[in-house]
Design a protein around this motif. Structure first.
Motif, PDB file in Angstrom:
ATOM      1  N   ASN A 312     -26.937 -88.959  21.077  1.00 57.65           N
ATOM      2  CA  ASN A 312     -26.716 -87.862  20.141  1.00 57.65           C
ATOM      3  C   ASN A 312     -26.064 -86.665  20.831  1.00 57.65           C
ATOM      4  OD1 ASN A 312     -26.891 -87.195  17.376  1.00 57.65           O
ATOM      5  ND2 ASN A 312     -28.573 -85.780  17.794  1.00 57.65           N
ATOM      6  N   ARG A 313     -25.150 -86.955  21.751  1.00 57.40           N
ATOM      7  CA  ARG A 313     -24.489 -85.900  22.523  1.00 57.40           C
ATOM      8  C   ARG A 313     -23.372 -85.264  21.715  1.00 57.40           C
ATOM      9  NH1 ARG A 313     -21.734 -88.197  27.347  1.00 57.40           N
ATOM     10  NH2 ARG A 313     -21.828 -90.183  26.205  1.00 57.40           N
ATOM     11  N   MET A 314     -23.210 -83.965  21.907  1.00 55.09           N
ATOM     12  CA  MET A 314     -22.023 -83.243  21.467  1.00 55.09           C
ATOM     13  C   MET A 314     -21.311 -82.713  22.714  1.00 55.09           C
ATOM     14  SD  MET A 314     -21.420 -83.242  18.194  1.00 55.09           S
ATOM     15  CE  MET A 314     -20.269 -81.864  18.061  1.00 55.09           C
ATOM     16  N   VAL A 315     -19.995 -82.656  22.655  1.00 58.22           N
ATOM     17  CA  VAL A 315     -19.230 -82.127  23.773  1.00 58.22           C
ATOM     18  C   VAL A 315     -18.352 -80.983  23.282  1.00 58.22           C
ATOM     19  CG1 VAL A 315     -19.246 -84.299  25.049  1.00 58.22           C
ATOM     20  CG2 VAL A 315     -17.388 -83.831  23.436  1.00 58.22           C
ATOM     21  N   LYS A 316     -17.704 -80.301  24.224  1.00 56.46           N
ATOM     22  CA  LYS A 316     -16.869 -79.150  23.897  1.00 56.46           C
ATOM     23  C   LYS A 316     -15.481 -79.340  24.499  1.00 56.46           C
ATOM     24  CE  LYS A 316     -20.835 -75.944  23.856  1.00 56.46           C
ATOM     25  NZ  LYS A 316     -20.768 -75.542  22.436  1.00 56.46           N
ATOM     26  N   TRP A 317     -14.527 -78.564  23.994  1.00 52.89           N
ATOM     27  CA  TRP A 317     -13.178 -78.561  24.549  1.00 52.89           C
ATOM     28  C   TRP A 317     -13.203 -77.835  25.890  1.00 52.89           C
ATOM     29  CZ3 TRP A 317     -10.452 -81.628  21.503  1.00 52.89           C
ATOM     30  CH2 TRP A 317     -10.772 -81.691  20.137  1.00 52.89           C
ATOM     31  N   ASN A 318     -12.701 -78.481  26.935  1.00 54.96           N
ATOM     32  CA  ASN A 318     -12.735 -77.817  28.244  1.00 54.96           C
ATOM     33  C   ASN A 318     -11.470 -77.984  29.070  1.00 54.96           C
ATOM     34  OD1 ASN A 318     -12.954 -80.450  29.157  1.00 54.96           O
ATOM     35  ND2 ASN A 318     -14.981 -80.212  30.091  1.00 54.96           N
ATOM     36  N   TYR A 319     -10.391 -78.503  28.470  1.00 53.26           N
ATOM     37  CA  TYR A 319      -9.127 -78.524  29.188  1.00 53.26           C
ATOM     38  C   TYR A 319      -7.963 -78.591  28.208  1.00 53.26           C
ATOM     39  CZ  TYR A 319      -7.940 -83.495  28.483  1.00 53.26           C
ATOM     40  OH  TYR A 319      -7.576 -84.703  27.937  1.00 53.26           O
ATOM     41  N   PHE A 320      -6.792 -78.222  28.709  1.00 56.26           N
ATOM     42  CA  PHE A 320      -5.552 -78.420  27.966  1.00 56.26           C
ATOM     43  C   PHE A 320      -4.464 -78.734  28.981  1.00 56.26           C
ATOM     44  CE2 PHE A 320      -5.159 -74.092  29.302  1.00 56.26           C
ATOM     45  CZ  PHE A 320      -3.804 -73.911  29.513  1.00 56.26           C
ATOM     46  N   ALA A 321      -3.362 -79.281  28.505  1.00 55.37           N
ATOM     47  CA  ALA A 321      -2.233 -79.586  29.386  1.00 55.37           C
ATOM     48  C   ALA A 321      -0.942 -79.447  28.609  1.00 55.37           C
ATOM     49  CB  ALA A 321      -2.352 -81.000  29.960  1.00 55.37           C
TER      50      ALA A 321
END
Length: 375
Positions: A312-321
């Motif tokens: 039941n994990r949620m993740v976040k935005w942590n990079y862009f390219a």
């Protein structure tokens, strides 16, 4: 003195008065002017270059994946590395002075004829922490000899991505299970005209969610007429201007060519991208939006970015390219053909700058003037 690049940064310099609407804050920005001269093969010809491992990268950036075949450092003094940030490229910077990130696309076909992806130049920033939402904007310009100005093909160039990396393995490719979700924006001009290709990958990493368990479409090749109808704020048609024929490009009756959207070799186009994580694992309320010259051409509000998972994990935005590799085999290898596009005045924010919290919130700030001079 030409101060068009200064004009583009006035909002930042004067206390964020305009782009701070809705309390959006700047996370990262780069107009490349103060970067030391750099190319993707200047300090190393290794493919994967990680600043934390001692590789020299542009200041503030964390990773580079490059695939240059022809450059001075590889024995071809008349060719270019896949990424250049050089004072000698001032003519390729917005406003005609300073620097920009210039990406060179190589046309190469192996003896096997395989549809090879060439000239990788993925310049990446791993953020200090994760965010539920991110907004990224930059200006882009294409060279006069850009092959797709006048030619149609299935060739594709990856130009932007934003995603989540779990900090393990490699941040460059998702098939190993360390990335996800990811939103892509690619360039293509085929027999159906200029396309804005979007692609989706799910999360969290190290699950079978990378391809959304086949429950969500992984990508679309969209046009600039019927595909953008109703995508503007309020469900209206975007008033994106046709740079060749005038009027709104959405009303054009035929296929759309490169110059109609991006203009000639002297014109800079502002593009913006907004992603918002879905509210819970499996929820179909994640957002992906794209603007071109301040007009929203994509409004996707049903993306299950983080899928159901046992923890039941949620993740976040942590990079862009910015940039990436190119499927490009237009000319014979013997010609060592290259064309380029440049990116400048990049800003990353923790929210869409016009946000008021609603589904159709805000309007994009107008483009700053591009030709201011001081006598």
């Amino acid at each position: 003195m030409n101060i068009s690049k200064l004009a583009s940064g006035l909002v930042l310099a004067l206390g964020m008065n305009s782009i701070a609407m809705g309390e959006a804050g700047v996370i990262f920005q780069d107009n490349f002017d103060n970067q030391p001269d750099f190319t993707s093969t200047m300090h190393s010809t290794e493919s994967a270059q990680d600043a934390s491992l001692g590789f020299t990268l542009p200041e503030g950036w964390t990773h580079l994946y490059q695939g240059t075949r022809w450059s001075p450092e590889t024995g071809y003094p008349d060719n270019h590395a896949s990424l250049e940030i050089l004072a000698s490229n001032a003519d390729k910077a917005r406003g005609g002075s300073g620097k920009s990130a210039v990406f060179w696309r190589e046309s190469y076909t192996p003896d096997s004829g395989w549809a090879m992806w060439n000239s990788d130049s993925q310049l990446m920033k791993i953020l200090d922490r994760g965010y539920d939402q991110l907004y990224v904007e930059f200006y882009i310009r294409f060279s006069r000899e850009w092959w797709n100005r006048t030619n149609a093909s299935s060739y594709t160039s990856k130009m932007f991505r934003v995603g989540h990396w779990n900090g393990q393995g490699t941040p460059y490719s998702g098939y190993r299970g360390d990335l996800g979700p990811i939103a892509f924006w690619d360039y293509k001009r085929d027999n159906y005209g200029l396309r804005h290709v979007i692609a989706f990958r799910g999360g969290p990493p190290q699950t079978d969610n990378y391809y959304f368990k086949d429950q969500y479409r992984r990508g679309e090749s969209r046009n600039y007429t019927s595909s953008i109808e109703g995508q503007e704020e309020g469900g209206t048609d975007p008033k994106l201007q046709d740079q060749v024929y005038g009027g709104n490009i959405v009303d054009h009756s035929g296929i759309v060519e490169h110059d109609q959207v991006f203009g000639d070799e002297n014109r800079w186009t502002k593009v913006g991208f907004y992603v918002k994580m879905n509210s819970s694992p499996g929820a179909t309320d994640g957002i992906y939006r794209i603007w071109v010259d301040g007009h929203r051409v994509l409004n996707r509000t049903n993306v299950p970015w983080t899928m159901d998972n046992p923890e039941n994990r949620m993740v976040k935005w942590n990079y862009f390219a910015i940039s990436g590799n190119d499927y490009f085999q237009a000319e014979p290898n013997s010609q060592r053909f290259e064309d380029w596009y440049a990116i400048d005045d990049l800003v990353v924010m923790d929210d869409y700058p016009g946000s008021t919290g609603g589904v159709d919130d805000g309007v994009m700030p107008p483009n700053p003037p591009q030709n201011i001079t001081v006598e």
